[in-house]
Every structure is written in structure tokens, then in C-alpha cells.
Design a protein around this motif. Structure first.
Motif, PDB file in Angstrom:
ATOM      1  N   ASP A   1       0.694  -1.128   0.039  1.00  0.00           N
ATOM      2  CA  ASP A   1       0.176   0.037   0.012  1.00  0.00           C
ATOM      3  C   ASP A   1       0.898   1.444   0.026  1.00  0.00           C
ATOM      4  OD1 ASP A   1       0.898  -0.488   2.714  1.00  0.00           O
ATOM      5  OD2 ASP A   1      -0.959   0.474   3.461  1.00  0.00           O
ATOM      6  N   SER A   2       2.177   1.095   0.251  1.00  0.00           N
ATOM      7  CA  SER A   2       3.062   2.404   0.310  1.00  0.00           C
ATOM      8  C   SER A   2       3.151   3.070  -1.170  1.00  0.00           C
ATOM      9  CB  SER A   2       4.392   1.993   0.882  1.00  0.00           C
ATOM     10  OG  SER A   2       5.206   1.229  -0.209  1.00  0.00           O
TER      11      SER A   2
ATOM     12  N   TYR B   1       0.805   6.174  -1.424  1.00  0.00           N
ATOM     13  CA  TYR B   1       1.171   7.459  -0.878  1.00  0.00           C
ATOM     14  C   TYR B   1       2.580   7.769  -0.826  1.00  0.00           C
ATOM     15  CZ  TYR B   1       2.744   4.439   3.277  1.00  0.00           C
ATOM     16  OH  TYR B   1       3.129   3.520   3.934  1.00  0.00           O
TER      17      TYR B   1
ATOM     18  N   TYR C   1      -0.644  10.514   1.764  1.00  0.00           N
ATOM     19  CA  TYR C   1       0.205  10.403   2.506  1.00  0.00           C
ATOM     20  C   TYR C   1      -0.280  11.134   3.884  1.00  0.00           C
ATOM     21  CZ  TYR C   1       4.873  11.286   5.054  1.00  0.00           C
ATOM     22  OH  TYR C   1       5.559  11.386   6.136  1.00  0.00           O
TER      23      TYR C   1
ATOM     24  N   ARG D   1      -2.727   8.907   5.506  1.00  0.00           N
ATOM     25  CA  ARG D   1      -2.205   7.878   6.127  1.00  0.00           C
ATOM     26  C   ARG D   1      -1.581   8.148   7.634  1.00  0.00           C
ATOM     27  NH1 ARG D   1      -1.739   2.214   6.817  1.00  0.00           N
ATOM     28  NH2 ARG D   1       0.363   1.608   7.357  1.00  0.00           N
TER      29      ARG D   1
ATOM     30  N   GLU E   1      -5.089   7.406   9.382  1.00  0.00           N
ATOM     31  CA  GLU E   1      -5.284   6.010   9.629  1.00  0.00           C
ATOM     32  C   GLU E   1      -4.428   5.566  10.603  1.00  0.00           C
ATOM     33  OE1 GLU E   1      -3.981   4.265   5.815  1.00  0.00           O
ATOM     34  OE2 GLU E   1      -5.679   5.319   4.630  1.00  0.00           O
ATOM     35  N   CYS E   2      -3.073   6.287  10.704  1.00  0.00           N
ATOM     36  CA  CYS E   2      -2.315   6.470  11.938  1.00  0.00           C
ATOM     37  C   CYS E   2      -2.465   7.714  12.660  1.00  0.00           C
ATOM     38  CB  CYS E   2      -0.928   6.109  11.374  1.00  0.00           C
ATOM     39  SG  CYS E   2      -0.545   4.689  10.433  1.00  0.00           S
TER      40      CYS E   2
END
Length: 268
Positions: A29-30, A33, A40, A43, A47-48
Motif C-alpha cells: 500500500d505504500s 502514498y 500520505y 495515512r 489511518e495512523c
């Protein structure tokens, strides 16, 4: 007389791109982003919990006026952008080994976060050696980055060298276990390694364990240390630990993982 070839510079420059390739290989998935600022930030911030975990940290309380700050392992520059908006900060160096992070993501991230890019100088480089003069910075920050170092104390000493006496080091968004939880984790890793050894399983890159921690992701260079080892390494490097802050937020939002922790340290 034979001609001499020096490959070191070219090999180093090509080696800097290895983290980007490792991310693409290890984290599918990197790719979504690594080159897209909006994805990015989603993420990192949604998400984080990296941004949320730092919301209550009083940066201004530690920084002098006209502060010069190094963001070590800055990634896409989200923390650099936050710091650039502080009145106390006049100049930032954003250092990372990833060309994509610095040249593609960072300008996009600054635009979306309304950071002050005129305060920033980007540096494509490795953790060590830091090619700055002694006592260059009023503060050095590193978000979820220092655990990638090949040798923790060695990197911390280099961070201390470039920090002014009385200046600060902020190691933020790390996830160390307590002592006993870390011991259990390392023991479980040792059992898995012994099992694979007995079964003669071949791995191109394998985890490595020691009395203090272990390399649990040899592809990305992720290392795990208990809190007590972090503290001892920080002290050995010439810093005093002023505060350890538990954000009580896991790395991934809505999960039950280890909480993100911050070490606030003063150069002595």
C-alpha cells in the motif's frame, strides 16, 4: 600502473534509494502514498496516530527564539511543516534518505498543511555521519525514525554532537515495550528463529536478537528496544531524559497496538 576507481560516492548515492524500494516491496500500500501528498497525510494523520499523538506537546516551551531545528528522518515532512509554523523556529533542516519523500512529497505536504517552506533546507542523506558542525542546532527531532539506526547509542551521540548544550532532543512516536513485555517478545522471537533453524528454512534476510533488543524487520531495518534501554542509551549519549510521555494512542488508529511514546531530552 593500474588505474584506480573510487566507487564509494556513486555506491552511496545509489544506496540512498534502497529504502524507497524496500517500502514498495515490503508494503504494497505504500505505492499509494509515497508520491501523493494527500494520500500520505491521510495515512499519517487519519489511518495512523502520528500527528494526533503530538497535539498536546508544548514545542514552544522548549525552543528559544530564532531556533534552528533538525528533523532527522523527516519522511514526507509533516512534522517539519508543523514546526515551521512556530514563531520560535527560524530555520529547519529536513533530512531523509528518501528522494521521493523530500522532492515529491514534502512540497505537497507543506502546501496542504500551510507550512513555511522558506524556512526549510532539505538534505538527502543518511543518519550518520551528520555533516553539520558541532552544536549547530537548538533542537533535533525524530519521529518514528531512530529505531531504524544500525546502532542506537552511536546515532544518539551524533545527535548530541550537533545539538547545542542545553538544547533539546525530541524522540517521538516510538513504541517501546516495558521491560518484562519486551523480554517475552524477544523470547518468542528466539523460539521462532530456533524453529526455522531446525526446519532449515532459508531467508535472504533474517531477524537478529540480542540481550537488549532485536531486529524484527530486516527489510525495513526496524529494531525494537525496551524503555530502559532507550533511557540508558540516551544518557550514554550525553542527554538527560526530562520526560517520557505516553500518548496512549496506538500507531494505527482504532487498533489495540502499543501506544506511541515520546522522549523529551536535554543536552548536558
Amino acid at each position: 600502473m593500474p588505474s584506480n576507481k573510487n566507487w564509494i560516492s556513486d555506491q552511496t548515492l545509489q544506496g540512498l534509494a534502497q529504502f524507497d524500494e524496500a517500502m514498495k516491496t515490503a508494503c504494497d500500500d505504500s505505492n499509494n502514498y509515497l508520491q501523493n501528498g494527500e494520500a500520505y497525510l491521510k495515512r499519517i494523520g487519519e489511518e495512523c496516530n502520528y500527528i494526533r499523538a503530538l497535539e498536546d506537546l508544548n514545542w514552544a516551551g522548549y525552543l528559544p527564539q530564532d531556533a534552528h531545528v533538525l528533523d532527522l528522518g523527516c519522511g514526507g515532512g509533516w512534522l517539519t511543516a508543523i514546526l515551521s509554523k512556530l514563531e520560535e523556529v527560524s530555520k529547519l533542516h529536513a533530512l531523509d534518505s528518501s528522494y521521493y519523500f523530500l522532492q515529491t512529497l514534502l512540497p505537497q505536504v507543506f502546501a496542504q498543511m500551510e507550512g513555511h517552506l522558506n524556512k526549510v533546507e532539505v538534505v538527502e542523506g543518511l543518519f550518520q555521519p551528520l555533516l553539520f558542525d558541532d552544536a549547530t542546532f537548538d533542537a533535533v527531532v525524530a519521529s518514528s525514525a531512530v529505531h531504524h539506526a544500525d546502532n542506537l547509542e552511536s546515532l544518539l551521540k551524533e545527535m548530541r554532537r550537533v545539538t547545542k548544550p542545553g538544547g533539546y532532543m525530541f524522540i517521538v512516536n516510538e513504541t517501546p515495550w516495558s521491560g518484562w513485555r519486551h523480554t517475552v517478545s524477544v523470547a518468542a522471537c528466539a523460539v521462532r528463529i530456533l524453529r526455522d533453524l531446525l526446519l532449515q528454512k532459508y531467508y535472504a534476510k533474517s531477524p537478529a536478537i540480542s540481550a537488549s533488543g532485536y531486529l524484527y524487520d530486516p527489510v525495513l531495518g526496524d529494531r525494537d528496544y525496551p524503555i530502559w534501554y532507550w533511557v540508558e542509551s540516551i544518557k550514554a549519549a550525553g542527554f538527560a531524559v526530562e520526560e517520557i510521555i505516553d500518548s496512549e494512542l496506538p500507531t494505527v488508529a482504532d487498533s489495540k497496538g502499543r501506544s506511541l511514546k515520546h522522549f523529551i531530552c536535554r543536552a548536558v
